[in-house]
Write an enzyme that holds these catalytic residues in place. Structure first.
Site, PDB file in Angstrom:
ATOM      1  CE1 TYR A  15      -0.226   8.295   4.473  1.00 57.61           C
ATOM      2  CE2 TYR A  15       2.063   9.243   4.429  1.00 57.61           C
ATOM      3  CZ  TYR A  15       0.688   9.170   4.879  1.00 57.61           C
ATOM      4  OH  TYR A  15       0.329   9.751   6.159  1.00 57.61           O
ATOM      5  CG  ASP A  44      -2.018   0.995   1.224  1.00 61.11           C
ATOM      6  OD1 ASP A  44      -2.407   1.293   0.021  1.00 61.11           O
ATOM      7  OD2 ASP A  44      -2.720   1.041   2.092  1.00 61.11           O
ATOM      8  CG  ASP A  55      -5.843  -0.109   3.458  1.00 63.27           C
ATOM      9  OD1 ASP A  55      -5.752  -1.516   3.924  1.00 63.27           O
ATOM     10  OD2 ASP A  55      -5.006   0.640   3.823  1.00 63.27           O
ATOM     11  CD  GLN A 103      -3.075   4.188  10.854  1.00 65.73           C
ATOM     12  OE1 GLN A 103      -4.003   4.076  10.710  1.00 65.73           O
ATOM     13  NE2 GLN A 103      -2.373   4.883  10.000  1.00 65.73           N
ATOM     14  CB  THR A 122      -7.412  -5.076   2.223  1.00 65.11           C
ATOM     15  OG1 THR A 122      -6.455  -4.761   3.236  1.00 65.11           O
ATOM     16  CG2 THR A 122      -7.349  -4.096   1.497  1.00 65.11           C
ATOM     17  CG  HIS A 149      -4.434  10.238   2.541  1.00 60.08           C
ATOM     18  ND1 HIS A 149      -5.479  10.102   3.787  1.00 60.08           N
ATOM     19  CD2 HIS A 149      -3.340   9.328   3.182  1.00 60.08           C
ATOM     20  CE1 HIS A 149      -5.052   8.971   4.502  1.00 60.08           C
ATOM     21  NE2 HIS A 149      -4.021   8.623   4.125  1.00 60.08           N
ATOM     22  NE  ARG A 167      -7.873   6.165   9.655  1.00 57.78           N
ATOM     23  CZ  ARG A 167      -7.251   6.021   8.453  1.00 57.78           C
ATOM     24  NH1 ARG A 167      -5.877   5.618   8.704  1.00 57.78           N
ATOM     25  NH2 ARG A 167      -7.820   6.279   7.536  1.00 57.78           N
ATOM     26  CB  THR A 173      -6.173   7.758   1.711  1.00 54.37           C
ATOM     27  OG1 THR A 173      -6.221   6.520   2.507  1.00 54.37           O
ATOM     28  CG2 THR A 173      -7.736   8.170   1.729  1.00 54.37           C
ATOM     29  CD  GLU A 179      -7.463  12.298   4.588  1.00 51.78           C
ATOM     30  OE1 GLU A 179      -6.980  13.312   3.741  1.00 51.78           O
ATOM     31  OE2 GLU A 179      -7.808  11.011   4.028  1.00 51.78           O
ATOM     32  CD  GLU A 234      -6.349   4.472   4.724  1.00 51.78           C
ATOM     33  OE1 GLU A 234      -5.773   5.266   5.577  1.00 51.78           O
ATOM     34  OE2 GLU A 234      -5.775   3.698   3.968  1.00 51.78           O
ATOM     35  NE  ARG A 276       3.776  12.723  11.725  1.00 51.08           N
ATOM     36  CZ  ARG A 276       3.336  11.846  10.779  1.00 51.08           C
ATOM     37  NH1 ARG A 276       2.945  10.615  11.098  1.00 51.08           N
ATOM     38  NH2 ARG A 276       3.055  12.058   9.499  1.00 51.08           N
ATOM     39  CD  GLU A 331      -5.654   2.513  -0.210  1.00 49.34           C
ATOM     40  OE1 GLU A 331      -4.776   2.040  -0.891  1.00 49.34           O
ATOM     41  OE2 GLU A 331      -5.632   2.823   1.156  1.00 49.34           O
ATOM     42  CE1 TYR A 366       1.505   7.208  14.764  1.00 53.49           C
ATOM     43  CE2 TYR A 366       3.002   6.802  12.438  1.00 53.49           C
ATOM     44  CZ  TYR A 366       2.375   7.442  13.648  1.00 53.49           C
ATOM     45  OH  TYR A 366       2.561   8.919  13.774  1.00 53.49           O
ATOM     46  CE  LYS A 388      -3.726   1.942   7.360  1.00 51.84           C
ATOM     47  NZ  LYS A 388      -4.380   2.473   6.422  1.00 51.84           N
TER      48      LYS A 388
END
Lengths: 367, 367
Positions: free
Chosen positions: B101, B99, B199, B206, B223, B106, B203, B308, B322, B167, B115, B169, B210, B219
């Site tokens: 990014y 996968d 996907d 995650q 899927t 996104h 959250r 995503t 989002e 997500e 963050r 995709e 992560y 994840k």
């Protein structure tokens, strides 16, 4: 002997001009199982169909083989092929490959090297066995040449990896699958056996790419495994290392799955490290419980590895980045050479032994 | 019509009591390819053997099907099965699942949410398409129920995921493999076609797990992909989005592999987002070049997804984290309900269309 009836690892072999099939190693020979046991499951070119049969079949088959090898030798003699007449293949078809990060000492060392000046262990590390998915398509059998990867080594820098490394690990091979949505049951009901793993790593590629989604190209170019899969029954189990804090309920140990296995890392034939598996913080039953607690399904052939095995003492680290502290303190080799990271032509071999038996070796030459 | 001779996606179907086999969608019917083309490769229960044949075969087969469907209908009529009489299966056996990014918007949104107070894009983001391996064993076909995962949601917290997300995709399916150590050639020489991908993401799991090795259990529980794989030839290509800085040599575009595909995300039948694939920063040819530049080999059935898809405008984001800004600004639905993350019973459907054709949909219900 170290390859005696208490060991009996499974592999896939072929004689010249013949198709690969399943055998068991005994001394310096391979027992050709399909004819010896009159069972076509061993005529397959991978261990997967046999591994899917489950724990009772694994046990009964092992007992049957032990009886045949300790009984009238004249009967089995015809099915013992000298090892020097066979080629060894990847012993199973790898479904998903997951790599964990279960050594406290390794995680602490890497944290200090990659993120100097910060707390080396992340806040989650003592609460769960950190893991991630690797590339199953580049899992190869011992002896396969390893091409030095190229890639981005930092901002604006592209070329051959300058910090090629290895990682000494154990790999756990799943036989019995689960249904999606159902966490795995007991460890020994799913896991068939154990291999040696060298998780080759490109440290310069890794340090540039790994934030925020983890290692990718730094690990996906090759992962080598030993040709022999040692059945769980053969391995010496010990209590796992004390854990503080006590882990969450689904991670509590139901049985002893610490393993008293001593590894050796050899560079061009010279021992450069002796990682002790007994020092690992997270045990493989905890890895399995964690990997499936979310309902992810297991398939026959799933491989999950321990992560680099590093002890606390000098000379017990399972990677060059630790042994040489990111190349700043190169190894002094017997011939007077030094080595920070791997050079073209270098051969790395990982061996392992456990009370009275050997797990063999995984070897690869960089070219 | 949207499922006409310019579309012709491939899938795997079965009629009650019969074995799964390969078909092509045409209108509200499925063309049963093995008898229609007198070719046993389509009697397989996956697209893999056909995909392995390569680009020339893909093109010739498509032309042959188009000729049959526009020629004497009485000949092909017997091999057209009404869609409502068939069950659709996972169209190919997934080898490795990667996968990426690739959406600037996104990655920027997730950076701000995960963050806060730091630069949202990591230093590497504009220099390479960030990617990671996912779990190929839990890739499932549209319609498969999705069990809400449980896991560690933070330090000392265990339970069912409270921030279940999706997500939107696109997924790219590899037909032609590479040898280990050899980077892939031209995109269209390896990639067979495109699927829709959801996907699913937890959250809360995650954000706790992560760092530093990337998403894992967040994840790996499911899927979902669409049952139809649209061949590359059917898709409307456009230039890729301008990139600054210019990427490294191996990532330079040799052809236009931007795709003018408009997606829709529906929650229980109501459109909640319209992600534009044309807005993606990294194009799929760049993903393939990056994934193999280190010599990692491709296998038939490899699936790599875009990550995503999010546009810059409000209502174009391909994930709930989002759309609701991590749940702080819930969606207001037509019936007066609100939704921060997915609830049990919710059905998420992703649809896509591209100039005159549809890619169908991928759908799943949380239970």
């Amino acid at each position: 002997m170290t390859w005696g009836v208490d060991n009996l690892p499974y592999g896939v072999f072929s004689c010249p001009g013949e198709r690969p099939r399943v055998g068991v190693r005994y001394g310096d020979k391979v027992l050709d199982l399909a004819p010896a046991l009159h069972d076509e499951v061993f005529a397959a070119p991978t261990l997967n169909p046999f591994m899917a049969r489950g724990r009772a079949a694994w046990h009964d088959t092992r007992t049957l083989i032990q009886n045949k090898l300790t009984g009238d030798v004249s009967v089995t003699e015809a099915h013992l092929v000298p090892l020097d007449q066979v080629r060894l293949h990847l012993p199973f078809e790898v479904a998903d490959y997951v790599d964990f990060y279960c050594s406290l000492e390794h995680a602490s060392n890497i944290g200090q090297i990659f993120r100097p000046g910060t707390e080396p262990l992340q806040p989650n590390w003592r609460h769960l066995p950190v893991g991630y998915h690797g590339r199953s398509g580049t899992v190869v059998v011992s002896g396969t040449p390893v091409r030095r990867p190229q890639g981005q080594l930092g901002k604006g820098t592209f070329g051959p990896c300058q910090k090629l490394d290895m990682e000494a690990e154990l790999g756990f091979v799943v036989g019995v699958p689960t249904a999606m949505g159902s966490p795995a049951g007991a460890f020994e009901d799913h896991v068939f056996g154990v291999t040696l793993v060298n998780d080759w790593s490109a440290r310069d590629i890794q340090s540039w790419e790994y934030v925020p989604l983890g290692p990718f190209l730094a690990k996906s170019f090759a992962t080598s495994i030993s040709p022999w899969v040692t059945p769980l029954e053969a391995l010496p189990r010990i209590p796992g290392r004390l854990q503080d804090p006590e882990p969450a309920g689904y991670l509590r140990r139901q049985a002893d799955w610490g393993l008293d296995i001593a590894l050796e890392v050899l560079l061009n034939g010279e021992v450069v490290s002796r990682p002790p598996y007994s020092a690992m913080y997270w045990t493989p039953d905890q890895m399995l419980a964690h990997m499936t607690v979310n309902g992810a399904r297991l398939r026959t052939g799933d491989l999950f590895a321990s992560g680099t095995i590093s002890g606390a003492e000098r000379g017990e680290q399972g990677s060059f980045i630790e042994l040489t502290w990111n190349g700043t303190d190169p190894l002094k080799l017997a011939g007077g050479e030094t080595r920070a990271f791997l050079q073209d032509g270098d051969t790395v071999t990982i061996r392992a032994t456990a009370a009275g038996l050997t797990m063999g070796e995984v070897s690869g030459t960089v070219g």
